[in-house]
Scaffold this motif. Structure first.
Motif, mmCIF file in Angstrom:
data_model
loop_
_atom_site.group_PDB
_atom_site.id
_atom_site.type_symbol
_atom_site.label_atom_id
_atom_site.label_comp_id
_atom_site.label_asym_id
_atom_site.label_seq_id
_atom_site.Cartn_x
_atom_site.Cartn_y
_atom_site.Cartn_z
ATOM 1 N N ASN A 518 17.761 44.943 -14.842
ATOM 2 C CA ASN A 518 16.350 44.796 -15.227
ATOM 3 C C ASN A 518 16.154 43.546 -16.091
ATOM 4 O OD1 ASN A 518 14.181 45.971 -17.609
ATOM 5 N ND2 ASN A 518 13.533 45.828 -15.481
ATOM 6 N N ASN A 522 14.295 40.157 -14.705
ATOM 7 C CA ASN A 522 13.083 39.666 -15.384
ATOM 8 C C ASN A 522 13.258 38.202 -15.784
ATOM 9 O OD1 ASN A 522 11.528 41.927 -15.185
ATOM 10 N ND2 ASN A 522 11.980 42.695 -17.241
ATOM 11 N N LYS A 525 12.956 36.203 -12.771
ATOM 12 C CA LYS A 525 11.581 36.281 -12.240
ATOM 13 C C LYS A 525 10.617 35.411 -13.053
ATOM 14 C CE LYS A 525 9.665 40.406 -12.373
ATOM 15 N NZ LYS A 525 9.268 41.783 -11.967
ATOM 16 N N PHE A 526 10.757 35.445 -14.391
ATOM 17 C CA PHE A 526 9.758 34.752 -15.216
ATOM 18 C C PHE A 526 10.195 33.357 -15.672
ATOM 19 C CE2 PHE A 526 8.806 39.313 -15.814
ATOM 20 C CZ PHE A 526 7.523 39.325 -15.313
ATOM 21 N N ASP A 550 16.266 33.286 -21.749
ATOM 22 C CA ASP A 550 15.759 32.408 -20.689
ATOM 23 C C ASP A 550 14.805 31.378 -21.261
ATOM 24 O OD1 ASP A 550 12.916 33.306 -20.570
ATOM 25 O OD2 ASP A 550 13.810 35.230 -19.976
ATOM 26 N N ILE A 555 6.506 35.489 -23.756
ATOM 27 C CA ILE A 555 5.583 36.640 -23.907
ATOM 28 C C ILE A 555 4.690 36.368 -25.117
ATOM 29 C CG2 ILE A 555 5.440 39.157 -24.264
ATOM 30 C CD1 ILE A 555 8.481 39.110 -23.266
ATOM 31 N N TYR A 559 1.231 40.761 -26.925
ATOM 32 C CA TYR A 559 1.836 41.704 -25.983
ATOM 33 C C TYR A 559 3.252 42.134 -26.388
ATOM 34 C CZ TYR A 559 3.670 43.663 -21.676
ATOM 35 O OH TYR A 559 4.255 44.498 -20.783
ATOM 36 N N ARG A 568 3.120 48.680 -18.537
ATOM 37 C CA ARG A 568 2.449 47.547 -19.195
ATOM 38 C C ARG A 568 3.021 46.245 -18.676
ATOM 39 N NH1 ARG A 568 -0.539 48.828 -24.045
ATOM 40 N NH2 ARG A 568 -0.614 46.595 -24.470
ATOM 41 N N GLN A 569 2.110 45.372 -18.306
ATOM 42 C CA GLN A 569 2.520 44.023 -17.947
ATOM 43 C C GLN A 569 1.711 43.075 -18.824
ATOM 44 O OE1 GLN A 569 1.951 44.124 -13.638
ATOM 45 N NE2 GLN A 569 4.168 44.040 -13.394
ATOM 46 N N ALA A 570 2.272 41.853 -19.025
ATOM 47 C CA ALA A 570 1.665 40.950 -19.996
ATOM 48 C C ALA A 570 0.158 40.780 -19.797
ATOM 49 C CB ALA A 570 2.356 39.595 -19.940
ATOM 50 N N GLY A 580 6.163 43.785 -9.496
ATOM 51 C CA GLY A 580 6.882 44.671 -10.432
ATOM 52 C C GLY A 580 6.024 45.870 -10.759
ATOM 53 N N THR A 581 6.664 46.900 -11.299
ATOM 54 C CA THR A 581 5.944 48.153 -11.600
ATOM 55 C C THR A 581 5.524 48.253 -13.060
ATOM 56 O OG1 THR A 581 8.053 49.195 -12.082
ATOM 57 C CG2 THR A 581 7.194 49.438 -9.839
ATOM 58 N N GLY A 582 6.144 47.444 -13.911
ATOM 59 C CA GLY A 582 5.878 47.581 -15.358
ATOM 60 C C GLY A 582 6.620 48.760 -15.931
ATOM 61 N N GLY A 584 10.276 48.875 -15.652
ATOM 62 C CA GLY A 584 11.676 48.501 -15.883
ATOM 63 C C GLY A 584 12.082 48.574 -17.346
ATOM 64 N N LEU A 585 11.300 47.929 -18.259
ATOM 65 C CA LEU A 585 11.681 47.909 -19.676
ATOM 66 C C LEU A 585 11.535 49.286 -20.326
ATOM 67 C CD1 LEU A 585 10.334 44.462 -20.964
ATOM 68 C CD2 LEU A 585 12.694 45.160 -20.593
ATOM 69 N N SER A 609 12.264 33.704 -23.569
ATOM 70 C CA SER A 609 12.438 35.004 -24.208
ATOM 71 C C SER A 609 13.912 35.295 -24.382
ATOM 72 C CB SER A 609 11.831 36.120 -23.343
ATOM 73 O OG SER A 609 10.551 35.750 -22.901
#
Ligand code: ADP
Length: 624
Positions: A518, A522, A525-526, A550, A555, A559, A568-570, A580-582, A584-585, A609
């Motif tokens: 995860n 991320n 991905k970001f 990274d 972020i 948030y 929750r996503q940013a 994404g589903t929001g 993972g974290l 981050s």
């Protein structure tokens, strides 16, 4: 011979000797008159002059025939002027007759005499003197003469007078102190009698007011009865106590007012009671009575040493204004004092009783609450059982549904992948694109289903850890390598550095892998340019950290605190831009808790981050 004390004592001795010498001589030997003595020998004259007393001689009729020089020295009058009866001019007028008469007495009747008189001194002041005389025969025919002395005894007289006065005073004092003693004895007796009377009253009252078994109004009625009984002349008695706010006196017990007209206003209330309450006591005495106003009444404050002024105790007589006198007040005060003690006691008992009642009520309430609690506990236990059952059902359901959902999804993904890989030539470009979409969306859907099922399992407590010992460095590198293609595709740099003395740890390997996947996915991905650094370090011998850093989009500050919340996503655009589903974290955080780990994030928008996972070398649950 008389002894004199004082400043003339020693002199009187020599004078006495002289007198005795004179009187002891035979009269025949002193045949010469004293004048002849003076004339006869100057030495003898000097001797007589040296005597501090006045020496004189006189004939039988009292006429002076000789005075020593001392006379003149003392009186300031020449001796010649004093001869015959000239000396009497210097004698106090009150004493002249006495002195004259004494020396004129028939000589045969007295061989000597002594008499006190006042002689005027040179200063003009009369001083007391003692005249002493002895008879002498001056010739053979038996004619008599007096030989004598005047001795100043004024000092002695004054001392004597003072002594007499003091003796009189002492006698007087003794008499008056005896009188005072008698009076104070009488007063003490009276006080003792009064005290005894009060003591008896207290005893009687104590018996009458014995609060055992009495309630408050019974006590006050008993007090009124007892007061009438104890004070002769009291026809009625009132006990007025203050109300709670102490603003007003209220009749609490009344006795002897049976004949008082109904509805009539009692005059006492305004005058006597309030005055007694304010001042401590008051009295009312009227020469007449109209039936409303008593002939006599008195009141005292009921005062408790503990609780202060409680009220007033009053008594009175309708007809006889002399039935109650001033001496009744102290007795009434004694009764009031006892009454205050009794009132305090009964109030204390009543308070205790009330508290007991309250305690009983509270006990009942507690018992009821306990019963209720017990019921609720039973209910909760039942609910617990039901929940457990529900959780089991849910777990079964999740197991079933995950199987039911994954099976068709695997078919969709598998077959679409097969079409794309093995039968590409049979498909047109548009068909390839459509199958590609089916494949990609199928994968996304499977990811989502996996996440949702995972999260539900964790939430319902159905997830169990599988603890094992494994090589952490190996795991981290393995996961990082999974993302190799994507990193290359995005033209990123990925580094993994491991600083461990011992690479093996004890925990749930697959769950740790899930968390790492995860975090790294991320990061990939970001991040659009730059690098992803993965670092494993030993924090302490028993604690390690894994950092995934990274140089991605970062972020926002707003948030960041909610980064581990589920779904929750940013921002809204993120969900559209980045699939994404929001979850993972949120899943990672729940797993971290179960695995005795912690997770934290630091980030700066557009800078990147850093996610930091802290984990034990050996999970605690194993030891436990
Ligand atoms: P998902 O990634 O499936 O949306 P996550 O729970 O893993 O769900 O992440 C939640 C959100 O946190 C992401 O949508 C993203 O906004 C933010 N996020 C997570 N990791 C990073 C990261 N490395 N850089 C920037 N944003 C991140």
């Amino acid at each position: 011979m008389t002894d004199y004390y004082g400043n003339h004592f020693s002199l009187s001795t020599s004078r006495s000797n002289f007198a005795e010498a004179q009187t002891s001589q035979d009269a025949a030997e002193i045949t010469d008159p004293p004048r002849g003595v003076c004339d006869g020998g100057r030495q003898y004259d000097r001797l007589l002059d040296a005597i501090p007393d006045i020496v004189w001689t006189a004939n039988a009729g009292g006429s002076a025939t000789y005075f020593s020089q001392r006379w003149e020295d003392y009186t300031g009058i020449p001796v010649s002027a004093a001869l015959d009866f000239g000396y009497l001019a210097q004698v106090h007028p009150d004493d002249r007759d006495r002195l004259g008469a004494r020396s004129q007495l028939i000589v045969s009747q007295q061989p000597s005499y002594e008499i006190e008189f006042r002689l005027r001194a040179r200063s003009g002041i009369y001083r007391w003197h003692l005249a002493r005389a002895s008879r002498v025969n001056t010739d053979s025919e038996g004619v008599l003469e007096w030989v004598g002395t005047y001795t100043d005894i004024d000092g002695f007289k004054q001392t004597q007078d003072r002594l007499e006065a003091e003796t009189d005073l002492l006698h007087g004092l003794a008499r008056s102190s005896a009188r005072e003693k008698a009076e104070s004895l009488r007063a003490a007796k009276k006080v003792r009698e009064a005290q005894q009377q009060h003591l008896q009253a207290v005893e009687r009252l104590t018996n009458l007011l014995n609060p055992r078994g009495q309630n408050f109004s019974e006590l006050l009625s008993a007090l009124a009865d007892a007061t009438i009984e104890m004070i002769a002349g009291a026809q009625f008695c009132l006990v007025a106590l203050t109300e709670c706010d102490r603003s007003r006196l209220k009749f609490s017990a009344v006795r002897g007012l049976e004949n008082f007209g109904a509805g009539k206003r009692l005059y006492l209330q305004d005058k006597l009671l309030s005055e007694a309450f304010v001042t401590g006591s008051s009295q009312l005495s009227l020469p007449y009575s109209d039936g409303e106003v008593p002939g006599v009444a008195c009141a005292v404050a009921i005062e408790s040493p503990q609780t202060g002024r409680l009220g007033v105790l009053a008594i009175g007589n309708w007809q006889d204004s002399k039935a109650i006198d001033a001496e009744t007040l102290p007795l009434l005060a004694v009764i009031a004092r006892q009454a205050a003690i009794a009132i305090d006691s009964v109030r204390a008992i009543e308070t205790v009783k009330k508290q007991e009642q309250l305690l009983d009520l509270q006990k009942d309430l507690l018992l009821r609450q306990q019963e209720e609690l017990q019921n609720q506990r039973c209910l909760l236990q039942q609910q617990d059982l039901q929940l457990l059952e529900a959780a089991q059902l849910k777990s079964q359901f999740l197991g079933t549904i995950s199987h039911e959902l994954r099976t068709p999804m695997n078919a969709i993904i598998g077959f679409s992948e097969l079409l794309l890989r093995q039968h590409q030539q049979l498909l047109t470009t548009q068909q390839k694109d459509l199958v590609g979409r089916i494949f990609q969306n199928g994968k996304n859907l499977l990811l989502l289903i996996n996440d949702i099922l995972d999260f539900s399992k964790i939430e319902s407590g159905c997830t169990e850890l599988e603890i094992e010992e494994f090589d952490l460095a190996h795991l981290v590198i393995d996961v990082a390598l999974e993302f190799g293609n994507q990193v290359t595709e995005k033209n990123l740099v990925m580094s993994v550095s491991v600083h461990l003395q011992h690479q093996f740890i004890v925990n749930d390997k697959s769950r740790l892998r899930q968390i790492l996947v995860n975090l790294i996915s991320n990061a990939v991905k970001f991040t659009h340019e730059g690098s992803i650094c993965i670092e494993v370090r030993e924090l302490r011998s028993d604690r390690l950290t894994i950092t995934v850093q990274d140089t991605g989009i970062g972020i926002s500050e707003t948030y960041l605190p909610h980064i581990f919340d589920k779904f929750r996503q940013a921002d809204q655009t993120t969900s559209r831009k980045y699939p994404g589903t929001g979850l993972g974290l949120a899943i990672s955080e729940s797993l971290v808790k179960m695995m005795d780990c912690t997770i934290s994030a630091e980030s700066q928008l557009e800078k990147g981050s850093t996610f930091r996972l802290e984990l034990p070398r050996q999970i605690q649950q194993i030891i436990a």
